[in-house]
Design a protein around this motif. Structure first.
Motif, PDB file in Angstrom:
ATOM      1  N   VAL A   1      33.070  36.296  40.133  1.00 49.05           N
ATOM      2  CA  VAL A   1      32.105  37.384  40.224  1.00 49.05           C
ATOM      3  C   VAL A   1      32.769  38.746  40.044  1.00 49.05           C
ATOM      4  CG1 VAL A   1      32.229  37.616  42.748  1.00 49.05           C
ATOM      5  CG2 VAL A   1      30.101  38.174  41.555  1.00 49.05           C
ATOM      6  N   GLU A   2      34.054  38.879  40.432  1.00 50.52           N
ATOM      7  CA  GLU A   2      34.743  40.150  40.223  1.00 50.52           C
ATOM      8  C   GLU A   2      35.124  40.369  38.765  1.00 50.52           C
ATOM      9  OE1 GLU A   2      37.360  41.989  43.086  1.00 50.52           O
ATOM     10  OE2 GLU A   2      37.369  40.120  44.254  1.00 50.52           O
ATOM     11  N   ASN A   3      35.005  39.350  37.940  1.00 46.05           N
ATOM     12  CA  ASN A   3      35.221  39.506  36.498  1.00 46.05           C
ATOM     13  C   ASN A   3      33.920  39.754  35.759  1.00 46.05           C
ATOM     14  OD1 ASN A   3      37.972  38.985  36.769  1.00 46.05           O
ATOM     15  ND2 ASN A   3      37.673  36.776  36.575  1.00 46.05           N
ATOM     16  N   VAL A   4      32.792  39.616  36.471  1.00 46.30           N
ATOM     17  CA  VAL A   4      31.472  39.752  35.830  1.00 46.30           C
ATOM     18  C   VAL A   4      30.762  41.023  36.268  1.00 46.30           C
ATOM     19  CG1 VAL A   4      29.199  38.683  35.555  1.00 46.30           C
ATOM     20  CG2 VAL A   4      31.253  37.239  35.593  1.00 46.30           C
ATOM     21  N   VAL A   5      30.722  41.278  37.589  1.00 45.23           N
ATOM     22  CA  VAL A   5      29.988  42.435  38.109  1.00 45.23           C
ATOM     23  C   VAL A   5      30.819  43.706  37.948  1.00 45.23           C
ATOM     24  CG1 VAL A   5      28.965  43.460  40.175  1.00 45.23           C
ATOM     25  CG2 VAL A   5      28.740  41.001  39.745  1.00 45.23           C
ATOM     26  N   PRO A   6      30.249  44.769  37.384  1.00 43.14           N
ATOM     27  CA  PRO A   6      30.993  46.030  37.221  1.00 43.14           C
ATOM     28  C   PRO A   6      31.438  46.611  38.557  1.00 43.14           C
ATOM     29  CG  PRO A   6      28.993  46.044  35.897  1.00 43.14           C
ATOM     30  CD  PRO A   6      28.893  44.851  36.794  1.00 43.14           C
TER      31      PRO A   6
ATOM     32  N   PRO B   1      31.311  51.955  45.961  1.00 41.60           N
ATOM     33  CA  PRO B   1      32.450  52.178  46.862  1.00 41.60           C
ATOM     34  C   PRO B   1      32.427  51.171  48.003  1.00 41.60           C
ATOM     35  CG  PRO B   1      31.404  54.259  46.308  1.00 41.60           C
ATOM     36  CD  PRO B   1      30.505  53.189  45.775  1.00 41.60           C
ATOM     37  N   GLY B   2      33.581  50.612  48.284  1.00 39.85           N
ATOM     38  CA  GLY B   2      33.679  49.592  49.317  1.00 39.85           C
ATOM     39  C   GLY B   2      33.429  48.193  48.801  1.00 39.85           C
ATOM     40  N   LEU B   3      32.866  48.106  47.593  1.00 40.06           N
ATOM     41  CA  LEU B   3      32.601  46.810  46.979  1.00 40.06           C
ATOM     42  C   LEU B   3      33.071  46.834  45.525  1.00 40.06           C
ATOM     43  CD1 LEU B   3      31.418  44.064  47.668  1.00 40.06           C
ATOM     44  CD2 LEU B   3      29.172  44.889  47.024  1.00 40.06           C
ATOM     45  N   TYR B   4      34.183  47.551  45.305  1.00 45.03           N
ATOM     46  CA  TYR B   4      34.754  47.603  43.971  1.00 45.03           C
ATOM     47  C   TYR B   4      35.266  46.220  43.573  1.00 45.03           C
ATOM     48  CZ  TYR B   4      34.686  52.728  44.179  1.00 45.03           C
ATOM     49  OH  TYR B   4      34.303  54.050  44.267  1.00 45.03           O
ATOM     50  N   THR B   5      35.116  45.908  42.304  1.00 42.02           N
ATOM     51  CA  THR B   5      35.609  44.627  41.792  1.00 42.02           C
ATOM     52  C   THR B   5      36.907  44.860  41.027  1.00 42.02           C
ATOM     53  OG1 THR B   5      34.233  44.856  39.791  1.00 42.02           O
ATOM     54  CG2 THR B   5      33.287  43.663  41.665  1.00 42.02           C
ATOM     55  N   ASN B   6      37.743  43.821  40.966  1.00 42.88           N
ATOM     56  CA  ASN B   6      39.110  44.001  40.485  1.00 42.88           C
ATOM     57  C   ASN B   6      39.435  43.314  39.168  1.00 42.88           C
ATOM     58  OD1 ASN B   6      40.733  45.479  42.789  1.00 42.88           O
ATOM     59  ND2 ASN B   6      39.316  44.078  43.795  1.00 42.88           N
ATOM     60  N   GLY B   7      38.476  42.640  38.561  1.00 42.75           N
ATOM     61  CA  GLY B   7      38.704  42.044  37.253  1.00 42.75           C
ATOM     62  C   GLY B   7      39.604  40.824  37.280  1.00 42.75           C
ATOM     63  N   ASP B   8      40.026  40.409  36.102  1.00 36.80           N
ATOM     64  CA  ASP B   8      40.853  39.219  35.958  1.00 36.80           C
ATOM     65  C   ASP B   8      42.267  39.480  36.445  1.00 36.80           C
ATOM     66  OD1 ASP B   8      41.454  36.640  35.353  1.00 36.80           O
ATOM     67  OD2 ASP B   8      41.089  36.808  33.193  1.00 36.80           O
TER      68      ASP B   8
ATOM     69  N   GLY C   1      32.103  30.603  39.624  1.00 41.32           N
ATOM     70  CA  GLY C   1      31.615  30.006  38.387  1.00 41.32           C
ATOM     71  C   GLY C   1      30.317  30.605  37.893  1.00 41.32           C
ATOM     72  N   VAL C   2      30.164  31.916  38.065  1.00 36.59           N
ATOM     73  CA  VAL C   2      28.933  32.581  37.647  1.00 36.59           C
ATOM     74  C   VAL C   2      28.899  32.753  36.129  1.00 36.59           C
ATOM     75  CG1 VAL C   2      29.839  34.938  37.847  1.00 36.59           C
ATOM     76  CG2 VAL C   2      27.410  34.524  38.199  1.00 36.59           C
ATOM     77  N   GLY C   3      27.710  32.732  35.560  1.00 37.43           N
ATOM     78  CA  GLY C   3      27.574  32.893  34.113  1.00 37.43           C
ATOM     79  C   GLY C   3      27.693  34.337  33.678  1.00 37.43           C
ATOM     80  N   ASN C   4      27.739  34.526  32.368  1.00 32.66           N
ATOM     81  CA  ASN C   4      27.783  35.864  31.774  1.00 32.66           C
ATOM     82  C   ASN C   4      26.367  36.248  31.356  1.00 32.66           C
ATOM     83  OD1 ASN C   4      28.083  38.137  30.167  1.00 32.66           O
ATOM     84  ND2 ASN C   4      29.892  37.388  29.093  1.00 32.66           N
TER      85      ASN C   4
ATOM     86  N   THR D   1      31.958  40.307  29.466  1.00 32.87           N
ATOM     87  CA  THR D   1      31.127  40.369  30.663  1.00 32.87           C
ATOM     88  C   THR D   1      30.738  41.826  30.914  1.00 32.87           C
ATOM     89  OG1 THR D   1      32.989  40.730  32.161  1.00 32.87           O
ATOM     90  CG2 THR D   1      32.407  38.430  31.651  1.00 32.87           C
ATOM     91  N   PRO D   2      29.756  42.080  31.787  1.00 32.90           N
ATOM     92  CA  PRO D   2      29.425  43.475  32.116  1.00 32.90           C
ATOM     93  C   PRO D   2      30.625  44.274  32.594  1.00 32.90           C
ATOM     94  CG  PRO D   2      27.693  42.030  32.889  1.00 32.90           C
ATOM     95  CD  PRO D   2      28.786  41.145  32.390  1.00 32.90           C
ATOM     96  N   ARG D   3      31.507  43.635  33.358  1.00 34.99           N
ATOM     97  CA  ARG D   3      32.670  44.382  33.837  1.00 34.99           C
ATOM     98  C   ARG D   3      33.658  44.662  32.714  1.00 34.99           C
ATOM     99  NH1 ARG D   3      37.502  45.173  35.748  1.00 34.99           N
ATOM    100  NH2 ARG D   3      37.775  46.250  37.752  1.00 34.99           N
ATOM    101  N   GLU D   4      33.840  43.719  31.816  1.00 42.25           N
ATOM    102  CA  GLU D   4      34.717  43.948  30.671  1.00 42.25           C
ATOM    103  C   GLU D   4      34.166  45.059  29.783  1.00 42.25           C
ATOM    104  OE1 GLU D   4      36.689  39.497  30.126  1.00 42.25           O
ATOM    105  OE2 GLU D   4      34.760  39.961  29.198  1.00 42.25           O
ATOM    106  N   LEU D   5      32.842  45.112  29.654  1.00 42.61           N
ATOM    107  CA  LEU D   5      32.225  46.208  28.899  1.00 42.61           C
ATOM    108  C   LEU D   5      32.469  47.537  29.602  1.00 42.61           C
ATOM    109  CD1 LEU D   5      30.481  47.137  26.521  1.00 42.61           C
ATOM    110  CD2 LEU D   5      28.463  46.699  27.940  1.00 42.61           C
ATOM    111  N   GLN D   6      32.395  47.527  30.928  1.00 45.07           N
ATOM    112  CA  GLN D   6      32.681  48.741  31.694  1.00 45.07           C
ATOM    113  C   GLN D   6      34.100  49.221  31.414  1.00 45.07           C
ATOM    114  OE1 GLN D   6      33.183  48.224  35.919  1.00 45.07           O
ATOM    115  NE2 GLN D   6      32.606  50.348  36.385  1.00 45.07           N
TER     116      GLN D   6
END
Length: 492
Positions: A202-207, A211-218, A241-244, A336-341
């Motif tokens: 989910v941290e590779n998908v959600v942008p 604050p406080g819930l930042y995701t860190n990517g792959d 195992g969330v989808g894109n 993914t949305p985060r990769e686009l970010q």
């Protein structure tokens, strides 16, 4: 664009309320700034259903009584009860109680929250998700260093699940940075449902925007050097195992609800599932389990007798996302949305906010000099088997028999195993705890989808090695990042 942002907001909100051990109305009070809405009842360990096959998976390195497990609980699993049920109780650290390592449970917030406009929103526990992970990392490092200080020539296993998977991975990274692994010691990391699982965590998908819930990517697997890492994910789990949603929005959202259920309640049954895929990247081995279609798994677990044939029908209509798989369209990778970010921020000359020490240099430096003391607790060795009514296996004693050993449910051996080998993750004789009933622990075949990963291995048949036993045991800041694939740090 508005529809995409709305979808992502719904995705994030649902995920926040359905993380492991945190069900709406049952796990801690909701806090918004100075206001608190009391919980309907006190937090409890997730109720895990039976039966449970007790066996050490073949991918799990051998451990002994001189070794130590540093166990980091997941969200709201404050005493580690849930994590002990899905690890030690099913044989992950070994089957015989006298031959397996002691377990130290890390005491940290295990909280889930974020801030909006400077106002803290606490969904579970006290503090934000990022704060909780940071505190857990410091305390996990202290516990591991204490274990090595006591027994420098033994193995220390750092174990985490869900929120505590990034904690466990951070601990390994920081032990390397602090040069805390003694020359004769061995460090192993075992994590389940890692939110930074390759491609589908989910941290590779959600942008990264709250604050406080930042995701860190792959992750860059090189960051942990030659430390042995085992990371497993059950297909359909909505954390690892969330989808894109850009590649397949129907599948992504169709499996969210059962995916959260699988995450919260069904990962303790991995010994019943088929190993659908394994691959190695550096010193990290990834294992993907398949227990059937998430909808079928959930419905059967709540008592609705859905035939397993229905799983195949549902999966043929709406494919279940494969953990670790890069989403593609017409042979081309779909970000993914985060990769686009990350792409957009790079073009704008901005940095994506991150908080894990492997991608945030300031956090890494602070943890390198951290002097947090070890306050972990030793897990009890007195257990009964999980049932529909017993919430936790920690500290629940059953009446001893004449030998003085606590009694438990019937244990039977399944002689249908096919032997075991480390390379193929084969299956051997298995002990099955059923709470009074015998269950063969069989599961459906996976659909054999392509994985698009380098070094991918052929799918083995099963996942447990031969066992036979007589009774069951019972700080976010703006900074230049360290080398890695993710973006640099930013302040809340």
């Amino acid at each position: 664009m508005r529809r995409i942002l709305l979808a992502l907001t719904v995705f994030l909100t649902v995920g926040a309320f359905l993380q492991s051990g945190h069900q709406p109305g049952s796990a801690g009070a909701l806090t918004i700034g100075p206001f608190t809405v009391p919980a309907a009842r006190e937090p409890v360990a997730a109720e895990l259903s039976d039966p449970v096959i007790v066996a050490k998976p073949a991918w799990m390195p051998p451990l002994g009584p001189d070794d130590t497990v540093v166990l980091v609980p997941g969200t709201t699993d404050y005493d580690g009860a849930d994590q002990l049920e899905r690890t030690r109780a099913i044989g992950l650290f070994g089957v015989e109680p006298t031959q397996r390592p002691s377990v130290q449970v890390v005491n940290y917030p295990a909280a889930f929250g974020f801030t909006i406009g400077g106002i803290p929103i606490g969904l579970a526990g006290t503090g934000t998700f990022n704060e909780s992970v940071r505190i857990g990392t410091a305390k996990g490092v202290a516990a591991a260093e204490a274990a090595f200080a006591d027994r420098p020539d033994t193995t220390v296993v750092v174990n985490g699940y869900s929120q505590s998977s990034p904690v466990a991975m951070n601990v390994a990274y920081m032990l390397l940075q602090r040069d805390s692994i003694p020359e004769g010691g061995r460090l192993i990391v075992v994590v389940g449902a890692d939110s930074r699982f390759p491609n589908t965590g989910v941290e590779n998908v959600v942008p990264s925007f709250l604050p406080g819930l930042y995701t860190n990517g792959d992750r860059d697997t090189r960051a942990t050097g030659d430390i042995e890492i085992r990371s497993y994910c059950v297909r359909g789990d909505a954390t690892c195992g969330v989808g894109n949603p850009f590649a397949d929005p129907v599948s992504t959202f169709f499996y969210l609800i059962p995916g959260f259920y699988v995450h919260a309640f069904l990962n303790h049954r991995i010994n019943e599932y088929e190993v659908a895929d394994t691959w190695t990247d550096g010193s990290t081995t990834y294992i993907v389990y398949d227990g059937g279609n998430p909808w079928g798994m959930m419905l059967r677990d709540v008592g609705i007798p859905v035939p397993r044939e229905i799983d195949d029908v549902i999966g043929a209509v709406v494919r279940v996302p494969m953990p670790g798989e890069q989403a593609t369209r017409a042979g081309h990778a779909v970000p993914t949305p985060r990769e686009l970010q990350e792409f957009v921020y790079e073009r704008l000359g901005r940095t994506v906010p991150v908080t894990d020490p492997d991608v945030n240099g300031e956090i890494r430096d602070a943890l390198t000099g951290d002097t947090t003391a070890d306050d972990s607790s030793t897990a009890s060795e007195v257990f009964s088997a999980p049932t529909k009514t017993e919430r936790s296996m920690v500290g629940i004693a059953t009446a001893p028999d004449e030998s003085g050993v606590p009694s438990g449910p019937p244990v039977v051996s399944d002689p249908t195993g096919n032997g075991s080998d480390d390379a193929g993750f084969g299956s051997g004789e298995r002990s099955i705890i059923t709470g009074g009933a015998i269950d063969p622990g069989s599961s459906d075949e996976s659909d054999g989808a392509d994985s698009h990963r380098p070094g991918n291995s052929d799918s083995p048949d099963t996942d447990v090695e031969a066992v036979d036993h007589d009774s069951p045991d019972p700080i976010s800041s703006t900074t230049e990042s360290s080398p890695g694939p993710s973006s640099t740090g930013s302040s809340d």
